[in-house]
Design a protein around this motif. Structure first.
Motif, mmCIF file in Angstrom:
data_model
loop_
_atom_site.group_PDB
_atom_site.id
_atom_site.type_symbol
_atom_site.label_atom_id
_atom_site.label_comp_id
_atom_site.label_asym_id
_atom_site.label_seq_id
_atom_site.Cartn_x
_atom_site.Cartn_y
_atom_site.Cartn_z
ATOM 1 N N SER A 150 -3.869 -16.694 -4.597
ATOM 2 C CA SER A 150 -4.831 -15.648 -4.933
ATOM 3 C C SER A 150 -4.300 -14.239 -5.143
ATOM 4 C CB SER A 150 -5.960 -15.732 -4.105
ATOM 5 O OG SER A 150 -7.057 -14.706 -4.450
ATOM 6 N N VAL A 151 -4.902 -13.387 -5.931
ATOM 7 C CA VAL A 151 -4.601 -12.079 -6.149
ATOM 8 C C VAL A 151 -5.498 -11.164 -5.284
ATOM 9 C CG1 VAL A 151 -3.770 -12.371 -8.457
ATOM 10 C CG2 VAL A 151 -5.991 -11.656 -7.864
ATOM 11 N N ARG A 152 -6.611 -11.666 -4.691
ATOM 12 C CA ARG A 152 -7.414 -10.958 -3.922
ATOM 13 C C ARG A 152 -7.552 -11.313 -2.431
ATOM 14 N NH1 ARG A 152 -11.085 -14.129 -7.286
ATOM 15 N NH2 ARG A 152 -11.611 -15.430 -5.513
ATOM 16 N N GLU A 153 -7.372 -9.864 -2.086
ATOM 17 C CA GLU A 153 -7.363 -9.579 -0.489
ATOM 18 C C GLU A 153 -8.138 -10.244 0.412
ATOM 19 O OE1 GLU A 153 -6.249 -4.970 -0.951
ATOM 20 O OE2 GLU A 153 -6.826 -5.776 1.338
ATOM 21 N N ARG B 295 -4.460 -0.564 -0.901
ATOM 22 C CA ARG B 295 -3.614 -1.749 -1.051
ATOM 23 C C ARG B 295 -3.859 -2.563 -2.098
ATOM 24 N NH1 ARG B 295 -3.170 -5.047 4.399
ATOM 25 N NH2 ARG B 295 -5.366 -5.555 3.991
ATOM 26 N N GLU B 296 -2.614 -3.149 -3.119
ATOM 27 C CA GLU B 296 -2.602 -3.768 -4.076
ATOM 28 C C GLU B 296 -1.800 -5.326 -4.138
ATOM 29 O OE1 GLU B 296 -0.420 -1.919 -7.369
ATOM 30 O OE2 GLU B 296 1.179 -1.936 -6.383
ATOM 31 N N PHE B 297 -2.304 -5.993 -4.881
ATOM 32 C CA PHE B 297 -1.396 -7.503 -4.776
ATOM 33 C C PHE B 297 -0.287 -7.352 -5.579
ATOM 34 C CE2 PHE B 297 -0.920 -11.581 -5.717
ATOM 35 C CZ PHE B 297 -0.202 -11.970 -6.914
ATOM 36 N N ASP C 5 -6.631 -15.126 4.960
ATOM 37 C CA ASP C 5 -7.345 -15.099 6.300
ATOM 38 C C ASP C 5 -6.406 -14.567 7.529
ATOM 39 O OD1 ASP C 5 -7.684 -18.432 5.161
ATOM 40 O OD2 ASP C 5 -9.546 -17.060 5.592
ATOM 41 N N TYR C 6 -5.039 -14.164 6.990
ATOM 42 C CA TYR C 6 -4.087 -13.919 7.982
ATOM 43 C C TYR C 6 -3.111 -12.641 7.473
ATOM 44 C CZ TYR C 6 -5.316 -18.216 10.232
ATOM 45 O OH TYR C 6 -6.315 -19.102 10.922
ATOM 46 N N TRP C 7 -2.992 -11.749 8.189
ATOM 47 C CA TRP C 7 -2.246 -10.657 7.824
ATOM 48 C C TRP C 7 -1.022 -10.292 8.866
ATOM 49 C CZ3 TRP C 7 -2.723 -8.404 2.870
ATOM 50 C CH2 TRP C 7 -4.065 -8.910 2.171
ATOM 51 N N GLY C 8 -0.076 -9.862 8.283
ATOM 52 C CA GLY C 8 0.918 -9.220 8.972
ATOM 53 C C GLY C 8 0.693 -7.771 9.399
ATOM 54 N N GLN C 9 1.458 -7.137 10.133
ATOM 55 C CA GLN C 9 1.394 -5.761 10.091
ATOM 56 C C GLN C 9 2.066 -4.760 9.286
ATOM 57 O OE1 GLN C 9 3.830 -7.659 11.541
ATOM 58 N NE2 GLN C 9 5.546 -6.131 11.350
ATOM 59 N N GLY C 10 3.002 -5.143 8.593
ATOM 60 C CA GLY C 10 3.588 -4.566 7.440
ATOM 61 C C GLY C 10 4.844 -4.076 7.596
ATOM 62 N N THR C 11 5.730 -3.875 6.604
ATOM 63 C CA THR C 11 6.755 -3.561 6.668
ATOM 64 C C THR C 11 7.151 -2.311 5.699
ATOM 65 O OG1 THR C 11 9.371 -4.047 7.160
ATOM 66 C CG2 THR C 11 8.207 -5.089 5.346
ATOM 67 N N GLN C 12 7.810 -1.110 5.972
ATOM 68 C CA GLN C 12 7.952 -0.041 5.290
ATOM 69 C C GLN C 12 9.069 -0.221 4.198
ATOM 70 O OE1 GLN C 12 5.980 2.863 5.080
ATOM 71 N NE2 GLN C 12 7.136 3.221 2.959
ATOM 72 N N VAL C 13 8.797 -0.113 2.884
ATOM 73 C CA VAL C 13 10.044 -0.105 1.824
ATOM 74 C C VAL C 13 9.871 1.373 1.368
ATOM 75 C CG1 VAL C 13 10.752 -0.749 -0.178
ATOM 76 C CG2 VAL C 13 9.999 -2.482 1.454
ATOM 77 N N THR C 14 11.029 2.135 1.236
ATOM 78 C CA THR C 14 11.085 3.555 0.727
ATOM 79 C C THR C 14 12.288 3.561 -0.211
ATOM 80 O OG1 THR C 14 10.423 4.375 2.929
ATOM 81 C CG2 THR C 14 11.401 5.957 1.271
ATOM 82 N N GLN D 169 0.865 -1.153 -0.049
ATOM 83 C CA GLN D 169 -0.204 0.118 -0.126
ATOM 84 C C GLN D 169 0.979 1.303 0.093
ATOM 85 O OE1 GLN D 169 -2.891 0.320 3.283
ATOM 86 N NE2 GLN D 169 -4.277 1.480 1.695
ATOM 87 N N ALA D 170 0.959 1.877 -1.021
ATOM 88 C CA ALA D 170 1.687 3.406 -1.402
ATOM 89 C C ALA D 170 0.773 4.362 -0.812
ATOM 90 C CB ALA D 170 1.773 3.536 -2.599
ATOM 91 N N PRO D 171 1.356 5.348 -0.273
ATOM 92 C CA PRO D 171 0.715 6.633 0.458
ATOM 93 C C PRO D 171 -0.427 7.055 -0.521
ATOM 94 C CG PRO D 171 3.041 6.876 0.548
ATOM 95 C CD PRO D 171 2.955 5.792 -0.287
ATOM 96 N N GLY D 172 -1.524 7.380 -0.069
ATOM 97 C CA GLY D 172 -2.979 7.736 -0.648
ATOM 98 C C GLY D 172 -3.311 6.781 -1.879
#
Length: 124
Positions: free
Chosen positions: A105-108, A45-47, A112-121, A39-42
């Motif tokens: 799958s490409v669909r969110e 979220r995308e596959f 069933d389970y998701w992580g909290q995310g990690t930032q890539v800049t 998910q990019a700013p603004g």
């Protein structure tokens, strides 16, 4: 309690590389599909990529084909995303996801389970 914990994000210059890891605990995901989203700013979220339960089948969004590689180590209950030739447009929070089916799958909503995310800049 099932947990997915991502790591490996950071700040990198355009053209550089990173390897993201997603460690699962609370259940085994061996035999089940995993995926990465971002998910990019603004933006929504995308596959990004997915692989099946054995790791033999993978699928990528067109924008990362040839640059990113998804893989898994079932013995470690961990899935990876290797990011090469990074571009500023790859800047996003990257999320790991797991589903209790063999096929990816490409669909969110299929996960069933998701992580909290990690930032890539990626800087230009």
């Amino acid at each position: 309690q099932v947990q997915l914990v991502e790591s490996g994000g950071g700040l990198v210059q355009a053209g550089g590389s990173l390897r993201l890891s997603c460690a699962a605990s609370g259940r085994t995901f061996s035999g089940y599909a995993m995926g990465w989203f971002r998910q990019a700013p603004g933006k929504e979220r995308e596959f990004v990529a997915t692989l099946n339960g054995s790791g033999s089948g993978t699928y990528y969004v067109d924008s990362v084909k040839g640059r990113f590689t998804i893989s898994r180590d079932n013995a470690k209950n961990t899935v990876y995303l290797q990011l090469n030739s990074l571009k500023p447009e790859d800047t996003a929070v990257y999320y790991c996801a797991g589903r209790t089916y063999y096929v990816g799958s490409v669909r969110e909503t299929d996960y069933d389970y998701w992580g909290q995310g990690t930032q890539v800049t990626v800087s230009s």
